[in-house]
Design an enzyme around this catalytic site. Structure first.
Site, PDB file in Angstrom:
ATOM      1  CD  GLN A   1      -4.171   8.050  18.495  1.00  0.00           C
ATOM      2  OE1 GLN A   1      -3.582   7.596  19.430  1.00  0.00           O
ATOM      3  NE2 GLN A   1      -5.376   8.056  18.390  1.00  0.00           N
ATOM      4  CG  PHE A   2      -2.777  11.642  11.791  1.00  0.00           C
ATOM      5  CD1 PHE A   2      -3.633  12.065  11.264  1.00  0.00           C
ATOM      6  CD2 PHE A   2      -2.500  10.264  11.668  1.00  0.00           C
ATOM      7  CE1 PHE A   2      -4.709  11.532  10.481  1.00  0.00           C
ATOM      8  CE2 PHE A   2      -3.417   9.375  10.858  1.00  0.00           C
ATOM      9  CZ  PHE A   2      -4.418  10.032  10.407  1.00  0.00           C
ATOM     10  CB  THR A   3      -6.517  10.814  15.054  1.00  0.00           C
ATOM     11  OG1 THR A   3      -6.038   9.801  16.215  1.00  0.00           O
ATOM     12  CG2 THR A   3      -6.478   9.971  13.748  1.00  0.00           C
TER      13      THR A   3
END
Length: 150
Positions: free
Chosen positions: A78-80
């Site tokens: 999850q890059f966010t």
């Protein structure tokens, strides 16, 4: 690396309408990788995850780890988690690692968790549009950042 660790009674990830992975009681781990992360971060974080004492003992006290309970892990990239929100209303993801750095570290994290836990872990697919479902148990949610080892 940043991880959001949620104690769950069950969790699963679906990609393009197909169930990719599903677990019973254990941990859902959302993992954000940044450019500065290394294999040392993988090793340290994996050890923390499998040994966190956040499962109840017979008296209802969080005294057991995932290793103690035999629970499962579902790991989702999850890059966010590296969103920068200081300016404006549109998050920037400049700190999130690109695929050339993130994919090998994500795959290493899967292998390290499996080695530390002693069994296979469930995982999503890096970069895919995933639908993640979970039933948070407690709720218990822990945030860990390898750049802030307290």
């Amino acid at each position: 690396m940043r991880a959001v660790i949620q104690r769950v009674t069950h969790a699963g990830v679906t990609i393009d309408g197909t169930i990719k992975s599903r677990i019973g009681p254990g941990l859902l781990v959302l993992l954000g990788i940044e450019e500065a992360d290394t294999v040392a971060d993988v090793s340290w974080l994996s050890g923390k995850i499998v040994n966190l004492r956040i499962f109840n003992d017979g008296q209802g006290v969080m005294n057991f780890s995932l290793k103690d309970t035999g629970g499962d892990i579902l790991l989702i990239s999850q890059f966010t988690l590296h969103a920068l929100t200081k300016k404006g209303n549109r998050p920037s993801y400049m700190r999130a690692a690109g695929p050339a750095v993130a994919v090998p570290l994500y795959e290493q994290m899967i292998r390290q968790l499996e080695a530390d836990l002693g069994k296979p872990v469930g995982a999503g697919t890096f970069g895919a549009d995933m639908k993640v479902e979970l039933l948070n148990d407690g709720p218990v949610t822990i945030l860990i950042d390898t750049k802030n080892r307290e």
